[in-house]
Design a protein around this motif. Structure first.
Motif, PDB file in Angstrom:
ATOM      1  N   ALA A  49       0.846  -1.200   0.000  1.00  0.00           N
ATOM      2  CA  ALA A  49       0.000   0.000   0.000  1.00  0.00           C
ATOM      3  C   ALA A  49       0.881   1.249   0.000  1.00  0.00           C
ATOM      4  CB  ALA A  49      -0.971  -0.021   1.175  1.00  0.00           C
ATOM      5  N   THR A  50       1.854   1.230  -0.875  1.00  0.00           N
ATOM      6  CA  THR A  50       2.904   2.254  -0.875  1.00  0.00           C
ATOM      7  C   THR A  50       2.375   3.678  -1.006  1.00  0.00           C
ATOM      8  OG1 THR A  50       4.441   0.605  -1.691  1.00  0.00           O
ATOM      9  CG2 THR A  50       5.103   2.899  -1.922  1.00  0.00           C
ATOM     10  N   GLY A  79       3.281   5.992   2.136  1.00  0.00           N
ATOM     11  CA  GLY A  79       4.154   7.148   1.933  1.00  0.00           C
ATOM     12  C   GLY A  79       3.463   8.448   2.268  1.00  0.00           C
ATOM     13  N   ALA A  80       2.206   8.570   1.882  1.00  0.00           N
ATOM     14  CA  ALA A  80       1.458   9.794   2.168  1.00  0.00           C
ATOM     15  C   ALA A  80       1.254   9.979   3.673  1.00  0.00           C
ATOM     16  CB  ALA A  80       0.107   9.762   1.448  1.00  0.00           C
ATOM     17  N   LEU A 112       8.715   7.778  -2.319  1.00  0.00           N
ATOM     18  CA  LEU A 112       8.352   6.368  -2.440  1.00  0.00           C
ATOM     19  C   LEU A 112       6.886   6.211  -2.827  1.00  0.00           C
ATOM     20  CD1 LEU A 112      10.378   4.903   0.546  1.00  0.00           C
ATOM     21  CD2 LEU A 112      10.653   4.298  -1.878  1.00  0.00           C
ATOM     22  N   ALA A 113       6.022   7.068  -2.304  1.00  0.00           N
ATOM     23  CA  ALA A 113       4.612   7.029  -2.694  1.00  0.00           C
ATOM     24  C   ALA A 113       4.464   7.270  -4.188  1.00  0.00           C
ATOM     25  CB  ALA A 113       3.812   8.064  -1.903  1.00  0.00           C
ATOM     26  N   VAL A 114       5.257   8.193  -4.723  1.00  0.00           N
ATOM     27  CA  VAL A 114       5.174   8.545  -6.140  1.00  0.00           C
ATOM     28  C   VAL A 114       5.833   7.491  -7.031  1.00  0.00           C
ATOM     29  CG1 VAL A 114       5.929  10.233  -7.862  1.00  0.00           C
ATOM     30  CG2 VAL A 114       5.001  11.020  -5.683  1.00  0.00           C
ATOM     31  N   THR A 115       7.038   7.053  -6.669  1.00  0.00           N
ATOM     32  CA  THR A 115       7.777   6.125  -7.540  1.00  0.00           C
ATOM     33  C   THR A 115       7.262   4.701  -7.453  1.00  0.00           C
ATOM     34  OG1 THR A 115       9.437   5.607  -5.862  1.00  0.00           O
ATOM     35  CG2 THR A 115       9.935   7.422  -7.353  1.00  0.00           C
ATOM     36  N   MET A 142      -4.196   5.996  -6.976  1.00  0.00           N
ATOM     37  CA  MET A 142      -4.064   6.067  -5.517  1.00  0.00           C
ATOM     38  C   MET A 142      -3.015   7.080  -5.080  1.00  0.00           C
ATOM     39  SD  MET A 142      -4.267   2.059  -4.533  1.00  0.00           S
ATOM     40  CE  MET A 142      -5.720   1.083  -4.867  1.00  0.00           C
ATOM     41  N   VAL A 143      -2.040   7.338  -5.929  1.00  0.00           N
ATOM     42  CA  VAL A 143      -0.963   8.265  -5.565  1.00  0.00           C
ATOM     43  C   VAL A 143      -1.507   9.680  -5.357  1.00  0.00           C
ATOM     44  CG1 VAL A 143       1.229   9.289  -6.300  1.00  0.00           C
ATOM     45  CG2 VAL A 143       0.801   6.844  -6.654  1.00  0.00           C
ATOM     46  N   PRO A 144      -2.152  10.305  -6.362  1.00  0.00           N
ATOM     47  CA  PRO A 144      -2.671  11.648  -6.108  1.00  0.00           C
ATOM     48  C   PRO A 144      -3.788  11.675  -5.062  1.00  0.00           C
ATOM     49  CG  PRO A 144      -3.335  10.892  -8.292  1.00  0.00           C
ATOM     50  CD  PRO A 144      -2.371   9.888  -7.741  1.00  0.00           C
TER      51      PRO A 144
END
Length: 181
Positions: A77-78, A82-83, A121-124, A144-146
């Motif tokens: 659930a990176t 990360g967020a 890490l959340a982005v990559t 999920m990133v944004p």
């Protein structure tokens, strides 16, 4: 057969290091491990630096650091991990901001570095040496990133904004008390 490359190894090392440090800091807050003060002591500290209620703030920060750190280390659930960690570190950086940048002077250097690493890490993404990869990225989709970073940024802005207003009111009350004496 999966072929791993140096990027996967680099992401694994970054996840383990960043996630391990975050998890250790979080368990200091939650359980008093590694010389920490646990929820009671951390809650009192949080109140003293403007985060109220203190125990709830300590719990939220401890869970974000511990949970986010463990999930980052595992590569699971990176985006959310990360967020969450980046949001907790933004809250910590706000406390240290008046002391300047460098940690040796009480500055925000350490919190900013951990927060930036977690956000990156959340982005990559976690790389192929991760549970996200093993589970076909079910908890690591592009959308999920944004979503995770946006929701965390909004919540963090509200929390830090409330803290700053609380500190301003306290400072104004202390100035008024000085003039009344």
């Amino acid at each position: 057969m999966t072929c791993y490359d140096r990027r996967d190894l680099g992401l694994l090392l970054l996840r383990l290091g960043t996630g391990g440090v975050l998890a250790a800091h979080g368990t200091q807050k939650l359980f008093g491990w590694f010389g920490g003060h646990g929820l009671a002591g951390t809650g009192q500290f949080m109140e003293s630096v403007g985060y109220a209620p203190g125990k709830a703030s300590a719990t939220a920060a401890g869970l974000a650091e511990t949970g986010g750190g463990l999930l980052l280390a595992l590569g699971l659930a990176t985006p959310a991990a990360g967020a969450a960690a980046a949001g907790a570190m933004a809250g910590a950086a706000a406390v240290h901001l008046p002391n300047g940048f460098f940690a040796q002077e009480g500055g925000y250097e350490h919190a900013a570095s951990l927060g930036l690493a977690a956000a990156c890490l959340a982005v990559t993404g976690p790389g192929r040496l991760s549970l996200d990869h093993a589970f076909w990225h079910v908890f690591d989709r592009g959308w999920m990133v944004p979503a995770a970073l946006g929701a965390t940024a909004a919540a963090t802005a509200v929390v830090i904004g409330a803290r700053n207003r609380r500190l301003r009111r306290t400072a104004e009350g202390e100035q008024e008390a000085l003039f009344e004496e």
